[in-house]
Design a protein around this motif. Structure first.
Motif, PDB file in Angstrom:
ATOM      1  N   GLY A 156       0.502  -0.262  -9.752  1.00 44.03           N
ATOM      2  CA  GLY A 156      -0.110  -0.411  -8.432  1.00 44.03           C
ATOM      3  C   GLY A 156      -0.652  -1.820  -8.245  1.00 44.03           C
ATOM      4  N   ASN A 196       0.704   5.753 -13.763  1.00 43.37           N
ATOM      5  CA  ASN A 196       2.105   5.867 -14.144  1.00 43.37           C
ATOM      6  C   ASN A 196       2.313   6.842 -15.295  1.00 43.37           C
ATOM      7  N   PRO A 212      -4.175   8.534  -5.627  1.00 48.68           N
ATOM      8  CA  PRO A 212      -3.393   7.717  -6.567  1.00 48.68           C
ATOM      9  C   PRO A 212      -3.353   8.346  -7.950  1.00 48.68           C
ATOM     10  N   ARG A 222       5.094   6.208  -4.723  1.00 54.42           N
ATOM     11  CA  ARG A 222       5.568   6.351  -6.104  1.00 54.42           C
ATOM     12  C   ARG A 222       5.483   7.804  -6.581  1.00 54.42           C
ATOM     13  N   ASP A 275       0.826  -1.201   0.000  1.00 53.64           N
ATOM     14  CA  ASP A 275       0.000   0.000   0.000  1.00 53.64           C
ATOM     15  C   ASP A 275       0.867   1.260   0.000  1.00 53.64           C
ATOM     16  N   ASN A 302       2.518   1.807  -3.368  1.00 48.18           N
ATOM     17  CA  ASN A 302       1.605   2.431  -4.327  1.00 48.18           C
ATOM     18  C   ASN A 302       1.572   3.945  -4.155  1.00 48.18           C
ATOM     19  N   GLN A 303       1.528   4.397  -2.910  1.00 46.36           N
ATOM     20  CA  GLN A 303       1.357   5.819  -2.650  1.00 46.36           C
ATOM     21  C   GLN A 303       2.651   6.619  -2.834  1.00 46.36           C
TER      22      GLN A 303
END
Length: 389
Positions: free
Chosen positions: A195, A277, A274, A153, A147, A150-151
């Motif tokens: 993600g 990319n 989120p 990034r 988790d 994911n954040q």
């Protein structure tokens, strides 16, 4: 995914890769003496290792709980490598590319893993005359690790911009502050990870590649950030290696604080918005191309914002976390990096200044190497305090 109430350890570990240069020619040494690596390993057992190319050497700190401890360990490792290399007329440089060396003469280390990489990757592997810095932060819960990956990034391009040290390749200014990433992208399974909804989903995707015989395990995922396969850590890999020790600690401190900030938000059922990319990689490119100079996109505002303004926001967001870890000084030093420039900025300045004084390009590049040798050791002797273990 339920918020994790128990705070992760947020322990810290740093890995750095150095290039070995001849003090006389300033060129890279394709085959440093075997006894040099052995002597380094005897002085720091388990913390100094060969890398894919023989002209490289890798160091790794033990698990650290404070920035002071990380500083002492990393400084001691730099001092050890420099001290031993000096006996053989060599020196390490903490730079992600060498200013003028050619990759063709370089030889890869003879070992099962390295021989397999050379066979599987072909010519791009032989071009890997590049070095990076990896920062591990301890996050014991598997799903939380995914988790937070994911954040966080979103912030990786911001960290890259602070670390750039690879403007030259084979004697040319490549018009990128981090040319290392251009070389790195010739390999598969690099770049920004997608993600994942859970650790289980991540494992399922890895299993597809393993079962197909494409990779042996997740260590062959060379993303900008990944869950470590060896430790319960989230490993940040996007950054160049910082030439100056203080800058390396600043980048590590910011990464650690960002992760804790995101965890704090999560405990209040708040998640960093989120982004795909497509957007994150645009900032990644801007950091690679321009470093600190041309700003990054603020996706919420939908416009390019000067890097200094973005850094101010990050420092404000992580102020509580910097105080918690006792690393406010390291975080605030990011403003100093903006003021004097990263290693990439300084290398270009030194090269251009030498040309302006009448030096030829070869001499100007050698002066850049001389600066890298000296700058790699700035603050090292004062901070070197290895642990007893």
């Amino acid at each position: 995914m339920e918020p994790s109430v128990t705070e992760p350890s947020f322990t810290l570990g740093l890995e750095e890769e150095y290039l070995l240069v001849d003090r006389g020619t300033r060129d890279i040494v394709p085959s440093p003496p075997d006894e040099m690596l052995k002597a380094c390993q005897e002085q720091a057992p388990g913390r100094i290792h060969p890398e894919f190319l023989r002209c490289q050497i890798e160091v790794g700190t033990p698990v650290c709980r404070t920035m002071a401890e990380a500083r002492g360990e990393l400084a001691a490792l730099r001092a050890t490598v420099a001290g031993v290399a000096g006996r053989y007329g060599l020196a390490p440089i903490a730079a992600s590319t060498h200013p003028f060396a050619a990759w063709e003469p370089q030889k890869h280390t003879n070992g099962d893993r390295y021989n397999m990489l050379a066979r599987d990757l072909g010519a791009p592997a032989r071009r890997l005359m590049i070095c990076g810095m990896h920062v591990h932060v301890g996050i014991e819960d598997d799903d939380l690790r995914i988790d937070l990956m994911n954040q966080v990034r979103y912030f990786l391009p911001h960290l890259l911009a602070l670390s750039t040290s690879s403007p030259f390749w084979r004697g040319r200014d490549m018009e990128r502050r981090s040319y290392r990433l251009s070389v790195w992208h010739e390999l598969p399974r690099t770049g920004m990870p997608a993600g994942f909804q859970s650790y289980g989903e991540y494992q399922q995707h890895v299993a597809v590649l393993v079962n197909a015989g494409v990779i042996e395990d997740a260590t062959k995922l060379w993303w900008d950030i990944r869950p470590s396969s060896r430790f319960p850590t989230l490993e940040m890999r996007i950054t160049d290696i910082c030439t100056r020790l203080d800058d390396a600690l600043t980048v590590a401190a910011l990464y650690r604080c960002l992760l804790r900030m995101l965890w704090r938000l999560k405990t209040r059922n708040v998640t960093w918005r989120p982004y795909k990319n497509l957007l994150i990689e645009e900032n990644r490119w801007r950091a690679q191309r321009y470093g600190l100079d041309s700003g990054l996109v603020d996706f919420g505002q939908g416009r390019i914002v000067p890097y200094a303004d973005l850094l101010d926001e990050i420092i404000d967001l992580t102020r509580e976390d910097a105080e918690h870890f006792g690393c406010a000084a390291e975080v605030e030093q990011a403003r100093d990096i903006i003021g004097r420039g990263t290693s990439a900025h300084r290398q270009i300045e030194i090269f251009n200044a030498a040309l302006a004084e009448g030096a030829g390009e070869e001499e100007a590049l050698r002066r850049v190497v001389d600066w890298l040798v000296e700058e790699t050791m700035v603050g090292v002797e004062a901070g070197a305090k290895p642990s007893r273990s």
